[in-house]
Design an enzyme around this catalytic site. Structure first.
Site, PDB file in Angstrom:
ATOM      1  CE  LYS A 141      -4.543   0.819   0.315  1.00 37.59           C
ATOM      2  NZ  LYS A 141      -5.630   0.029  -0.292  1.00 37.59           N
ATOM      3  N   GLY A 198     -21.605   5.844   3.989  1.00 42.79           N
ATOM      4  CA  GLY A 198     -20.644   6.227   2.964  1.00 42.79           C
ATOM      5  C   GLY A 198     -21.131   5.771   1.604  1.00 42.79           C
ATOM      6  CB  VAL A 199     -23.662   6.648  -0.653  1.00 42.37           C
ATOM      7  CG1 VAL A 199     -24.451   5.623   0.115  1.00 42.37           C
ATOM      8  CG2 VAL A 199     -24.011   8.055  -0.193  1.00 42.37           C
ATOM      9  N   GLY A 200     -20.027   7.002  -1.479  1.00 42.33           N
ATOM     10  CA  GLY A 200     -19.137   7.475  -2.534  1.00 42.33           C
ATOM     11  C   GLY A 200     -19.114   6.453  -3.650  1.00 42.33           C
ATOM     12  CE  LYS A 201     -13.413   6.263  -6.031  1.00 37.32           C
ATOM     13  NZ  LYS A 201     -12.058   6.321  -6.629  1.00 37.32           N
ATOM     14  CB  VAL A 202     -17.332   1.238  -2.812  1.00 33.59           C
ATOM     15  CG1 VAL A 202     -17.806  -0.176  -2.485  1.00 33.59           C
ATOM     16  CG2 VAL A 202     -15.932   1.194  -3.411  1.00 33.59           C
ATOM     17  N   GLY A 203     -20.006   2.708  -2.210  1.00 27.38           N
ATOM     18  CA  GLY A 203     -21.304   2.689  -1.547  1.00 27.38           C
ATOM     19  C   GLY A 203     -22.456   2.906  -2.508  1.00 27.38           C
TER      20      GLY A 203
END
Length: 361
Positions: A84, A184-189
């Site tokens: 990472k 969390g509803v960004g890209k993945v959510g």
């Protein structure tokens, strides 16, 4: 994050093979690349661009995340190790083509021991910039022959993991009629919400970023919204999906959570060792994060073979079966699923890794 001002890398990273500090004052680049293990192959893991409060916090995060990537790749059945990277600073103000290309040169200097990809604060176009200086980049844009946005299969894999948990708890691999909270509803959510809605779940969401909420409501007006993660956790839920940053499952969350399933996309969800036992004591089935969120890794790893979305999605479909195996081992060994997942990953690293040793390219 601890907020400590100093940290002993050899102490905290005692399992790690290599930690690289990259500094380019001309572009403002300050980055840390951590390679946890190359026992199964070259380390692959995203680059996180984040305004850490201190270098110590950045070190702790990159060591934690890179270790998780080793386990994620091993459990996913990939011939990859765990690594990472973190770039210190606010991407909104610091990110430039020059900085990204300088970073790419540092990744190139590792000669393939570490492959990078997108993470929080970085995107596929950023990977294209890095790739102008570096051969060891995945998650590039489709226009440049890459896999594009890995959040698509990350969400798909989390949904498969949630289906496996539903099978154990409710006897059917479906979330139809269940109340599921997504933090969390960004890209993945956002992609996960779509899968849940299509499966017939009643979805409740929260996010600190209002535009992300608005985008979900445009696509799915039936979704309910609450003002905070605390409010979401306190809601009547059947399933809870933490999809923001890590350490979301604290003792306090476990005490108030009504959900019978915790299955989300965030890395390192358990705030500290012992939380997995508290979840089990409260009758909450935890789907280990690195088991269910491996779809994105599968997507970018497929790029190393010449990307095929169908092939990557087929592999991500296997997360259902892998999660089921984790739950079966947990039941037979009498341990929480988090420990069972670790045992399966460690077994593969040990059995296959002994054939390979340290990856030198």
């Amino acid at each position: 994050m601890s907020g400590r001002t100093s940290v002993d890398v050899f102490d905290l990273g005692s399992e790690h093979e290599q930690v690289v500090f990259a500094n380019d004052p001309a572009t403002g680049l300050k980055a840390i690349i951590a390679i946890h293990s190359t026992a199964l192959g070259p380390a692959l893991g995203g680059t996180r661009f984040y305004p850490y409060a201190s270098t110590a916090d950045a070190i702790e995060d990159v060591l934690d995340l890179s270790r998780g990537m080793s386990y994620k790749a091993a459990l996913a059945g990939l011939d990859l190790g765990g690594g990472k990277a973190v770039i210190l600073g606010d991407p909104a103000t610091l990110k430039t083509e020059g900085l990204l290309r300088a970073y790419g040169r540092f990744v190139q200097s590792l000669h393939g021991r570490y492959y990078t990809a997108c993470d929080v604060g970085t995107s596929s176009p950023d990977m294209d910039h890095i790739a102008r200086e570096c051969d060891y980049v995945t998650g590039r844009t489709v226009a440049h022959g890459g896999a594009g946005d890995s959040s698509v299969l990350t969400a798909y894999g989390v949904f498969q993991g949630m289906r496996a948990a539903a099978q154990v708890v409710w006897g059917t691999p479906s979330l139809a009629g269940r109340a599921v909270g997504v933090a969390g509803v960004g890209k993945v959510g956002r992609h996960l919400v779509r899968h849940l809605v299509e499966d017939g779940a009643a979805v409740v969401v929260t996010d600190v970023h209002r535009p992300s909420i608005d985008r979900v409501l445009e696509e799915h007006p039936q979704v309910a919204v609450v003002e905070s993660t605390d409010a979401l956790v306190a809601s009547r839920l059947d399933g809870y999906a933490p999809c923001a940053l890590g350490h979301a499952i604290t003792d306090e969350v476990v005490e108030v959570l009504s959900a019978k399933v915790v299955c989300g996309a965030a890395n390192n969800q358990l705030a500290h060792p012992g939380v997995e036992k508290a979840l089990e004591e409260r009758g909450i089935l935890y789907a280990p994060d690195y088991c269910v969120n491996a779809g994105g890794l599968m997507q970018v790893a497929d790029e190393l073979q010449g990307f095929s979305f169908e092939r990557a999605q087929q592999r991500a479909s296997g997360i259902f079966e892998t999660t089921r195996r984790v739950f079966e081992l947990a039941a037979s060994d009498g341990v929480p699923p988090a420990i069972a997942a670790d045992r399966l990953a460690e077994r593969r690293m040990r059995d296959v890794g002994r054939l390979r040793g340290i990856w030198v390219g």
